[in-house]
Design a protein around this motif. Structure first.
Motif, PDB file in Angstrom:
ATOM      1  N   ASP A 261      34.899  40.241  51.145  1.00  0.00           N
ATOM      2  CA  ASP A 261      34.177  39.366  50.140  1.00  0.00           C
ATOM      3  C   ASP A 261      35.005  39.582  48.878  1.00  0.00           C
ATOM      4  O   ASP A 261      35.924  40.311  48.828  1.00  0.00           O
TER       5      ASP A 261
ATOM      6  N   GLU B 178      28.073  27.470  52.161  1.00  0.00           N
ATOM      7  CA  GLU B 178      27.898  26.155  52.901  1.00  0.00           C
ATOM      8  C   GLU B 178      28.418  24.863  52.072  1.00  0.00           C
ATOM      9  O   GLU B 178      27.571  24.229  51.564  1.00  0.00           O
TER      10      GLU B 178
ATOM     11  N   SER C 277      26.306  26.098  59.615  1.00  0.00           N
ATOM     12  CA  SER C 277      25.366  25.535  60.238  1.00  0.00           C
ATOM     13  C   SER C 277      25.221  24.123  60.485  1.00  0.00           C
ATOM     14  O   SER C 277      24.363  23.680  61.276  1.00  0.00           O
TER      15      SER C 277
HETATM   16  N1  LIG Z   1      21.495  32.219  56.382  1.00  0.00           N
HETATM   17  C1  LIG Z   1      21.168  31.849  57.752  1.00  0.00           C
HETATM   18  O1  LIG Z   1      20.105  31.819  58.226  1.00  0.00           O
HETATM   19  C2  LIG Z   1      22.446  31.042  58.417  1.00  0.00           C
HETATM   20  C3  LIG Z   1      22.470  30.922  59.732  1.00  0.00           C
HETATM   21  C4  LIG Z   1      23.492  30.474  60.491  1.00  0.00           C
HETATM   22  C5  LIG Z   1      24.569  29.910  59.756  1.00  0.00           C
HETATM   23  N2  LIG Z   1      24.775  30.109  58.477  1.00  0.00           N
HETATM   24  C6  LIG Z   1      25.682  29.776  57.685  1.00  0.00           C
HETATM   25  O2  LIG Z   1      26.564  30.814  57.435  1.00  0.00           O
HETATM   26  C7  LIG Z   1      27.524  30.761  56.234  1.00  0.00           C
HETATM   27  C8  LIG Z   1      27.087  31.954  54.913  1.00  0.00           C
HETATM   28  O3  LIG Z   1      25.646  31.701  54.842  1.00  0.00           O
HETATM   29  P1  LIG Z   1      24.940  33.094  54.237  1.00  0.00           P
HETATM   30  O4  LIG Z   1      23.253  32.734  54.310  1.00  0.00           O
HETATM   31  O5  LIG Z   1      25.371  34.402  55.005  1.00  0.00           O
HETATM   32  O6  LIG Z   1      25.453  33.161  52.772  1.00  0.00           O
HETATM   33  P2  LIG Z   1      25.437  34.070  51.911  1.00  0.00           P
HETATM   34  O7  LIG Z   1      25.358  33.541  50.340  1.00  0.00           O
HETATM   35  O8  LIG Z   1      24.338  35.182  51.904  1.00  0.00           O
HETATM   36  O9  LIG Z   1      26.724  34.736  51.935  1.00  0.00           O
HETATM   37  C9  LIG Z   1      27.938  34.244  51.561  1.00  0.00           C
HETATM   38  C10 LIG Z   1      29.130  35.301  50.919  1.00  0.00           C
HETATM   39  O10 LIG Z   1      30.291  34.701  50.917  1.00  0.00           O
HETATM   40  C11 LIG Z   1      30.916  35.231  49.732  1.00  0.00           C
HETATM   41  N3  LIG Z   1      32.051  34.775  49.387  1.00  0.00           N
HETATM   42  C12 LIG Z   1      32.220  33.456  48.442  1.00  0.00           C
HETATM   43  N4  LIG Z   1      33.414  32.940  48.530  1.00  0.00           N
HETATM   44  C13 LIG Z   1      33.977  33.748  49.136  1.00  0.00           C
HETATM   45  C14 LIG Z   1      35.322  33.866  49.632  1.00  0.00           C
HETATM   46  N5  LIG Z   1      36.372  33.015  49.042  1.00  0.00           N
HETATM   47  N6  LIG Z   1      35.906  35.111  50.308  1.00  0.00           N
HETATM   48  C15 LIG Z   1      35.047  35.820  51.042  1.00  0.00           C
HETATM   49  N7  LIG Z   1      33.684  35.718  50.657  1.00  0.00           N
HETATM   50  C16 LIG Z   1      33.304  34.831  50.063  1.00  0.00           C
HETATM   51  C17 LIG Z   1      29.714  35.281  48.943  1.00  0.00           C
HETATM   52  O11 LIG Z   1      30.260  36.344  47.691  1.00  0.00           O
HETATM   53  C18 LIG Z   1      28.526  35.792  49.602  1.00  0.00           C
HETATM   54  O12 LIG Z   1      28.510  37.385  49.774  1.00  0.00           O
HETATM   55  C19 LIG Z   1      26.993  29.238  55.687  1.00  0.00           C
HETATM   56  O13 LIG Z   1      28.048  28.514  56.092  1.00  0.00           O
HETATM   57  C20 LIG Z   1      25.921  29.070  56.347  1.00  0.00           C
HETATM   58  O14 LIG Z   1      25.282  27.890  56.524  1.00  0.00           O
HETATM   59  C21 LIG Z   1      23.596  30.701  57.526  1.00  0.00           C
END
Ligand SMILES: NC(=O)c1ccc[n+]([C@@H]2O[C@H](COP(=O)([O-])OP(=O)(O)OC[C@H]3O[C@@H](n4cnc5c(N)ncnc54)[C@H](O)[C@@H]3O)[C@@H](O)[C@H]2O)c1
Length: 296
Positions: A30, A90, A117
């Motif tokens: 991260d 996203e 997603s």
């Molecule tokens: N939350 C859900 O229910 C869910 C389900 C399926 C898919 N997704 C997808 O998963 C992805 C992440 O969602 P999430 O809910 O985990 O988000 P989140 O906000 O909980 O986590 C994202 C993380 O990415 C980090 N980040 C930002 N820029 C970065 C970089 N350059 N390098 C490394 N880390 C970086 C952020 O600091 C954060 O910790 C999205 O594309 C979302 O659409 C989410």
């Protein structure tokens, strides 16, 4: 084999966990060390929960934790990876930047996957030098409990990458469904239809959120009702996906005003303590508004 996960948030730490449980060496990256630590702590808590419920042994827990390393250094994180999975927010520009930066530090054979997603994996891949190595690996929340991974095949994905993705998903003991890259894939698209319609029904006064959710659980065998699911996923995330699908697929994905109002008020669901339900210590504690008792 080494798996590197970019982003240690809700999804990233879970993807790291299931990969490590399957025996892979995992690097979780991260942008700040506190976020890495939070992700590692999340893995530890999930595993402890598994130990408490007799699903995971103490030895498995320690072995899994021993296979996960955290870092903020991108180059070091991906240098030896055979699979890189991004789970950053996203946003197409961000994802393209993150994947391009990762690709520049990896070997020619490394498969680069996105946990998006709803965004186009084809568009993401178009920013890379080796787009044929790009594939979508759409995990579900929380990854350690949900069985499905949607494998999203971009226009450029080659057969080798597809076969690699299928092997990986089976290796981590998940079920795979292979879909062509199209807005919302199979799951987000259909899930959103019921989610948005359920909110419209609340707006029209058809029934309370709790009664609509209960009806779908008892009548259709849903494990969780569509409105409660929205609170779990995050109403901001749902709104964002709805707007994207509306743009791609048409007006049937127009977000209801009630959803917009919740997001504008900062009532984002479980993570903010209130959405269509009120949440206390991560548990459902009543309905938001004057819908009466939440007797679920
Ligand atoms: N939350 C859900 O229910 C869910 C389900 C399926 C898919 N997704 C997808 O998963 C992805 C992440 O969602 P999430 O809910 O985990 O988000 P989140 O906000 O909980 O986590 C994202 C993380 O990415 C980090 N980040 C930002 N820029 C970065 C970089 N350059 N390098 C490394 N880390 C970086 C952020 O600091 C954060 O910790 C999205 O594309 C979302 O659409 C989410």
């Amino acid at each position: 084999m080494q798996v590197t996960v970019l982003g240690a948030g809700s999804m990233g730490h879970g993807i790291a966990q299931v990969s490590a449980m399957a025996g892979y060496d995992v690097v979780l990256r991260d942008i700040e060390s506190e976020l890495v630590e939070k992700g590692l702590e999340g893995i530890r808590e999930n595993l402890q929960g598994g130990v408490d419920r007799d699903k995971v042994t103490e030895d498995e827990m320690e072995a899994t934790l021993g296979r996960v390393e955290g870092t903020t250094d991108l180059a070091a994180a991906v240098a030896d990876a055979e699979l890189v999975v991004e789970a950053v927010p996203e946003d197409m520009d961000l994802k393209q930047d993150v994947l391009s930066a990762a690709e520049a530090e990896t070997g020619e054979e490394t498969v680069i996957a996105s946990n998006t997603s709803s965004l186009s994996v084809t568009e993401m891949a178009s920013a890379l030098d080796r787009p044929e190595r790009v594939v979508g690996l759409h995990f579900f929340n929380p990854p350690h409990l949900m069985d499905l991974v949607e494998i999203v095949i971009a226009e450029q994905t080659d057969d080798r990458t597809e076969a690699f993705a299928v092997d990986y998903v089976r290796e981590i003991d998940k079920e795979d469904v292979v879909v062509r890259d199209s807005a919302g894939f199979a799951t987000s698209r259909l899930g959103l239809v019921t989610g948005l319609e359920a909110i419209r029904m609340v707006e029209e006064g058809v029934a309370s959120p709790a009664d609509i959710d209960e009806a779908m659980k008892l009548g259709y065998g849903y494990p969780m009702g569509p409105i409660e699911l929205g609170d779990h996923v995050g109403l901001d995330v749902r709104l964002h996906i709805a707007e994207h699908l509306r743009e791609e697929l048409g007006e049937r994905f127009k977000p209801p005003q009630a959803l917009r109002r919740k997001v504008r008020a900062g009532n984002l669901g479980k993570k903010s303590g209130e959405g269509f339900y009120v949440w206390e210590d991560g548990e459902r504690a009543g309905m938001s508004g004057d819908w009466g008792e939440d007797d679920a």
